[in-house]
Each structure stands twice: as structure tokens, then as C-alpha cells.
Design an enzyme around this catalytic site. Structure first.
Site, PDB file in Angstrom:
ATOM      1  N   ASP A  28      -0.374   4.023 -26.322  1.00 21.41           N
ATOM      2  CA  ASP A  28      -0.625   5.102 -25.485  1.00 21.41           C
ATOM      3  C   ASP A  28      -1.962   4.998 -24.976  1.00 21.41           C
ATOM      4  O   ASP A  28      -3.150   4.391 -25.633  1.00 21.41           O
ATOM      5  CB  ASP A  28      -0.472   5.924 -25.411  1.00 21.41           C
ATOM      6  CG  ASP A  28      -0.168   6.952 -23.756  1.00 21.41           C
ATOM      7  OD1 ASP A  28      -0.403   6.439 -22.833  1.00 21.41           O
ATOM      8  OD2 ASP A  28      -0.891   7.970 -23.975  1.00 21.41           O
ATOM      9  N   ASN A  76       9.008   5.295 -17.235  1.00 24.54           N
ATOM     10  CA  ASN A  76       7.639   4.512 -16.944  1.00 24.54           C
ATOM     11  C   ASN A  76       8.236   4.205 -15.606  1.00 24.54           C
ATOM     12  O   ASN A  76       7.176   2.759 -14.528  1.00 24.54           O
ATOM     13  CB  ASN A  76       7.134   3.744 -18.259  1.00 24.54           C
ATOM     14  CG  ASN A  76       6.455   4.285 -19.471  1.00 24.54           C
ATOM     15  OD1 ASN A  76       6.202   3.693 -20.216  1.00 24.54           O
ATOM     16  ND2 ASN A  76       5.460   5.467 -18.705  1.00 24.54           N
TER      17      ASN A  76
HETATM   18  C1  IPE Z   1       4.957   7.445 -23.198  1.00 23.09           C
HETATM   19  O1  IPE Z   1       3.091   7.083 -22.855  1.00 23.09           O
HETATM   20  C2  IPE Z   1       5.457   6.272 -23.984  1.00 23.09           C
HETATM   21  C3  IPE Z   1       4.847   4.516 -23.807  1.00 23.09           C
HETATM   22  C4  IPE Z   1       3.721   4.646 -24.584  1.00 23.09           C
HETATM   23  C5  IPE Z   1       5.694   3.373 -23.871  1.00 23.09           C
HETATM   24  P1  IPE Z   1       3.171   7.968 -21.252  1.00 23.09           P
HETATM   25  O2  IPE Z   1       2.036   7.217 -20.919  1.00 23.09           O
HETATM   26  O3  IPE Z   1       4.565   7.254 -20.742  1.00 23.09           O
HETATM   27  O4  IPE Z   1       3.368   9.406 -21.698  1.00 23.09           O
HETATM   28  P2  IPE Z   1       2.853  10.641 -20.537  1.00 23.09           P
HETATM   29  O5  IPE Z   1       2.943  10.282 -19.457  1.00 23.09           O
HETATM   30  O6  IPE Z   1       1.628  10.650 -20.878  1.00 23.09           O
HETATM   31  O7  IPE Z   1       3.939  11.484 -21.461  1.00 23.09           O
HETATM   32  C1  IPE Z   2       0.781   2.793 -22.138  1.00 22.55           C
HETATM   33  O1  IPE Z   2      -1.042   3.279 -21.707  1.00 22.55           O
HETATM   34  C2  IPE Z   2       1.481   1.906 -22.063  1.00 22.55           C
HETATM   35  C3  IPE Z   2       3.246   2.328 -21.268  1.00 22.55           C
HETATM   36  C4  IPE Z   2       3.003   3.020 -21.132  1.00 22.55           C
HETATM   37  C5  IPE Z   2       3.700   1.063 -20.730  1.00 22.55           C
HETATM   38  P1  IPE Z   2      -0.622   3.948 -20.688  1.00 22.55           P
HETATM   39  O2  IPE Z   2      -0.494   3.002 -19.159  1.00 22.55           O
HETATM   40  O3  IPE Z   2       0.069   4.556 -20.468  1.00 22.55           O
HETATM   41  O4  IPE Z   2      -2.558   4.446 -20.841  1.00 22.55           O
HETATM   42  P2  IPE Z   2      -2.959   5.176 -20.017  1.00 22.55           P
HETATM   43  O5  IPE Z   2      -1.633   6.736 -20.566  1.00 22.55           O
HETATM   44  O6  IPE Z   2      -2.371   5.786 -18.449  1.00 22.55           O
HETATM   45  O7  IPE Z   2      -4.147   5.286 -20.079  1.00 22.55           O
HETATM   46 MG    MG Z   3       0.265   6.687 -21.313  1.00 23.56          MG
END
Ligand code: IPE
Ligand code: IPE
Ligand code: MG
Length: 248
Positions: A28, A76
Site C-alpha cells: 500500500d 479496488n
Molecule cells: C489494500 O489497499 C489493497 C491492496 C494493497 C491491493 P487499499 O488502498 O485498497 O486499502 P484501503 O482502501 O486504504 O483500505
Molecule cells: C496500493 O497503493 C496499490 C493498490 C491498491 C492496487 P494505493 O494505490 O492504495 O496507494 P494509496 O493508498 O492511495 O497511497
Molecule cells: Mg491504498
């Protein structure tokens, strides 16, 4: 120093510790990493994909048995279409690279999640990667794509209900072990350690059943900036915890 008394010596180096068998990583922070640099979110995902390559290799080299990375959740899909497309392109690039360049690798690749939604070319690459790598003897790398812990449990319950209906299973035979055997991670040990970079204190639907007794290490680093040193730090933190599993 902690104010709590520790029963074990305080470890400071990974050469001293017993490694977890199974590590989970919630990759993340890609979006925030890009935002900080004035870049589009997709640039964060590209950087994050490089970190994934590096950290998966490192885990395999230090002798981790199972690594599960959370790459794309069932939630996602709520993201903008161009971001989703960029992510799918990155998966495709990685899967093609892995078929082409990792012939002599020891890593066994598996995909966990509902794959029925992916495009035919992605699906084919997933199957090909699993087939190519299934007889290897190294680390099992589970890539969680379109994975959600709740969706996984729904799938498992449907499977169990179907088998009870068809007379293959009696309702009395349902126990914790049986439920584990209907999950994507069937046959694998539960994660000992789950690392979440980017500082968020939540599971975001990752390995809900399997993580009942996992040690969570939340780290204040964005995934694209995550280095081998961060993994070492998490391993040491893990080794210094007292896992009690409800005992004393
Ligand atoms: C969790 O991260 C999913 C992945 C890293 C693939 P998200 O960014 O989707 O989670 P939330 O929305 O902050 O809970
Ligand atoms: C994790 O990074 C990747 C996926 C969830 C696919 P994020 O895209 O959630 O990054 P933040 O949380 O917005 O910084
Ligand atoms: Mg995220």
C-alpha cells in the site's frame, strides 16, 4: 527500550532469528508516493511493481517458504478506469516477464482471488505461470488479484454447501480445518507475519480467516520506498513479539 518485560532476548539482527514461514504484505501507498512527487497515481504503481520484484526476490533468497502479496482487492474496482487499466497492464508485463525470463527460477507462482473477471490474455498468462512453476521447489509466491477475504469465504461456503447438497460431505464434517481446505490458500500455513506499509491500521479485507493469529507490523513507509532493510526491521519486530495463541 520497551517498558514491558520481555521473556526473550531482544533480537537486533536477522541472522539470530527464526524466520516466519509465511509472510503477507499489503502493498500500500503507491498513490501517495506519486502524489508527493506531483506524478499520476499510475507512476506510483509502476514504482510499486519494481519494489514487489525486489522484495519477492529477497524473501526467496533469505528462505521464506510462502509470501502472499496483496496486489488488487475486490474493492479496488471502485477506482478510476485509467488507474485500473494501468494496474492490469503492470500485471500483464510482470506475468510475461516471468514466463520469458524466470525459466530457471525456484519460485512457485500462485494466484489467489476470483480470476473469472480477468481478460482472456491475462487469464492465460496466469495459468501458464502456474503450470510452468508448479514443480519448482522454492518459495511459494501467492499474488492476490481480485482478492477479498469476505469473497473468499463466500466462495468457500458455496463450495461446502454444494458438496453437502451433493452428498459428498456431511454437515457434521465441517470444522476449522475443512473450511481452510476450501480457501485459495489450501494446504499452506497461515501467515505468521503481515506487513502493512503506508501506516494504515486496517486489514482491508486481506486473508481474514488465515490471519486470526498473524502478527501485524504496520510501517510508516510508502510501498515504492520499501527496501530490504524495512523487511529486516519487520522480521526483527516479529521475532521480538511473544506469540501466545491464547495461551500464557
Ligand atoms: C489494500 O489497499 C489493497 C491492496 C494493497 C491491493 P487499499 O488502498 O485498497 O486499502 P484501503 O482502501 O486504504 O483500505
Ligand atoms: C496500493 O497503493 C496499490 C493498490 C491498491 C492496487 P494505493 O494505490 O492504495 O496507494 P494509496 O493508498 O492511495 O497511497
Ligand atoms: Mg491504498
Amino acid at each position: 527500550m520497551s517498558i514491558f518485560k520481555r521473556k526473550k532476548p531482544e533480537y537486533t539482527d536477522i541472522s539470530q532469528i527464526q524466520l516466519p514461514e509465511h509472510i503477507g504484505i499489503i502493498m500500500d501507498g503507491n498513490g501517495r508516493w506519486a502524489k508527493k512527487r506531483g506524478l499520476p497515481r499510475s507512476a506510483g504503481h509502476t514504482a510499486g511493481a519494481q519494489t514487489f520484484r525486489k522484495i519477492a526476490r529477497y524473501c526467496s533468497n533469505i528462505g521464506i517458504k510462502v509470501l502472499t502479496v496483496y496486489a488488487f482487492s475486490t474493492e479496488n474496482w471502485r477506482r478510476p478506469e485509467d488507474e485500473i487499466n494501468a494496474l492490469m497492464k503492470l500485471f500483464k508485463d510482470y506475468l510475461e516477464e516471468s514466463i520469458r525470463d524466470f525459466k530457471d527460477d525456484s519460485i512457485v507462482l500462485k494466484f489467489i482471488g476470483d480470476r473469472s473477471v480477468f481478460s482472456d490474455d491475462l487469464l492465460e498468462l496466469m495459468t501458464e505461470n502456474e503450470e510452468e512453476s508448479k514443480n519448482r521447489d522454492g518459495m511459494v509466491l501467492n499474488i492476490a488479484m481480485n482478492y477479498g477475504g469476505r469473497a473468499e469465504l463466500v466462495t468457500a461456503m458455496r463450495g461446502i454447501a454444494g458438496d453437502v447438497r451433493d452428498g459428498k460431505l456431511s454437515a457434521e464434517a465441517i470444522d476449522e480445518q475443512l473450511i481452510s481446505d476450501y480457501l485459495y490458500t489450501k494446504g499452506q500455513p497461515d501467515p505468521d507475519l503481515i506487513i502493512r506499509p503506508s501506516g494504515e491500521y486496517r486489514t482491508s479485507n486481506f486473508l481474514l480467516w488465515q490471519s486470526a493469529y498473524s502478527e501485524y507490523v504496520i510501517m510508516d513507509v510508502l510501498w515504492p520506498d520499501f527496501k530490504e532493510e524495512h523487511l529486516n526491521k519487520a522480521l526483527i519486530e516479529y521475532a521480538n513479539r511473544n506469540r501466545r495463541f491464547g495461551g500464557v
